[in-house]
Scaffold this active site. Sequence first.
Site, PDB file in Angstrom:
ATOM      1  N   GLU A  65      28.321   0.589  40.633  1.00  0.00           N
ATOM      2  CA  GLU A  65      29.370  -0.175  41.339  1.00  0.00           C
ATOM      3  C   GLU A  65      29.002  -0.087  42.809  1.00  0.00           C
ATOM      4  OE1 GLU A  65      31.924  -1.128  43.760  1.00  0.00           O
ATOM      5  OE2 GLU A  65      33.109   0.622  43.132  1.00  0.00           O
ATOM      6  N   GLU A 104      27.517  -5.939  54.752  1.00  0.00           N
ATOM      7  CA  GLU A 104      28.727  -5.132  54.571  1.00  0.00           C
ATOM      8  C   GLU A 104      28.885  -4.179  55.755  1.00  0.00           C
ATOM      9  OE1 GLU A 104      30.939  -2.785  50.967  1.00  0.00           O
ATOM     10  OE2 GLU A 104      28.799  -2.427  51.217  1.00  0.00           O
ATOM     11  N   CYS A 144      35.066  -1.261  49.315  1.00  0.00           N
ATOM     12  CA  CYS A 144      34.042  -2.201  48.848  1.00  0.00           C
ATOM     13  C   CYS A 144      34.609  -3.587  48.575  1.00  0.00           C
ATOM     14  CB  CYS A 144      33.351  -1.649  47.614  1.00  0.00           C
ATOM     15  SG  CYS A 144      34.463  -1.175  46.280  1.00  0.00           S
ATOM     16  N   LYS A 167      28.241  14.864  41.291  1.00  0.00           N
ATOM     17  CA  LYS A 167      27.749  15.058  42.658  1.00  0.00           C
ATOM     18  C   LYS A 167      28.636  14.214  43.584  1.00  0.00           C
ATOM     19  CE  LYS A 167      25.236  15.187  46.462  1.00  0.00           C
ATOM     20  NZ  LYS A 167      26.220  14.430  47.288  1.00  0.00           N
TER      21      LYS A 167
END
Length: 521
Positions: free
Chosen positions: A288, A425, A323, A212
């Site tokens: 992750e 973040e 990231c 996906k």
Amino acid sequence: MTYSGRTNFSIQIGCSPMMKTTAGKSHDQWKAEALTLTWPRELVIDGRQVAAEDSASFPHLSPRDGLALANVPSASVHDLDTAVAAARRAFDDGPWPQYAPRARKELMLRWADLIEEHRDELALMVSLEMGKPIDDAWRIELRAVLATYRWYAELADKQLDETSPVGPDDLALITREPVGVIGVVTPWNFPLTLSAWKIAPALAVGCTVVHKPSDLSSLSALRIAELAIEAGIPRGVLNVVPGSGSVLGRHLGMHDQVDALAFTGSTAVGRAYLEYSAASNLKRTWLELGGKSPNIILPDAPDLETAISTAAWGIFFNSGQMCTAPSRLIVHRDVADEVTAGIVARASEYRPGDPLDPATGMGPLASQSRIVEVEAHVRRALEDGAESLIGGSVFESTTLPGAGSYFEPTIFAGVSPDSRLAQEEVFGPVLAIVTVDSDDEAIRVANNSDYGLAAGLWTADLSKAHRLSRRLRAGTVWVNCYEEGDLTVPFGGYKLSGNGRDKSVHALEKYTELKTTFIHL
């Protein structure tokens, strides 16, 4: 050891810095080719291209100019069930897990060769889909994809089982067997690379996959799967089903016929996948997740100019949508003024530009919704008292194509370690500079985070490098470089940055089960 930042990330994801860039094509040539692209229109399920149920689709708007690229086929829950059933058959009854590892290797290498033949096309798709500069898409993203599929293909027939010394009257065999059907859910920021980091090791050991992809990068994922069919990968081994993340993602996470799930994305969604696992079949769920990576520059950095240029590159590469982006610059007060001035000066090198121009160093954000989110972070930083040094707004220019999603390189100084900008973040080109007075304070500030994906450390003192890197709570620590590495080293995080590891031999652990067979002779 010091390296230029742009080369560093190239090596980290497997790109030779000596490779000729962007196939030697000009801005005009890339724009002309963009007009001739043929975009995928169907799902890939059970080795075939099939229309979504009721021919459902949604338009994909390019962040380059805000215009529709194509209609993305939108899978339904029924389509997803069909894909999982195909993957289940391919694993339980099909040839893939029964092939000799060498046979899997040969098919995966053939697939990689086809990806290389279509490198220009795929790089162009990535650039148009999510705004990655074409030079980075061609030179870095596609190089990483090719390296990953080839590396795991070659690894397929080189993994050995074990025996245990249990005595002369018994034989104990310890074997690794494929887990089964793997659900793979991936983001848009490195769409083909991060997918390859999961799909390649899963296929190499004999698993089958239902992928996906992100809504913002589904078309390139479908094209990769079409090439897998052309390469002869058996039916049902790789299925790709774009569609609503909240619907399909949840259904995949809850599916009792999915044996394990590998996800890259936000921590919030990662939590949801753990809940889905607990509420269904306790499938292994590998995550992750996000990061707020510290980059520490100490007064004894071996090359302060390289540290400065790498810090600027690191936060503005991929428009900060990474990231591991070194979004917290922790700098010792003795060099803070010089480092800050240097990074502000280098920000001008990352003036946003058309992603189809090979000279562009920073393209748009991936969507207009990303603009809204980054603007909100900027407002909160100002509310918390941070000092704006440069940027902070939507970037507009008459030289840019259409209504793209461009944002200025942005730097804040005087950032409190506990402020929202230092803790949350951003996933955009926004740097938070925190000044410290000692090595110990630098480590305390660096570890003052719920995340633990990566960290950078700049010092010429070898003993200090060892001691401080051991104290940093992060899955990867780069010393006097950033984004250095290759496929032989694992990648993953501590704390809210996730579990398990992508890359390296260790990635195979996520997709295999250990079996003991004890035989009395």
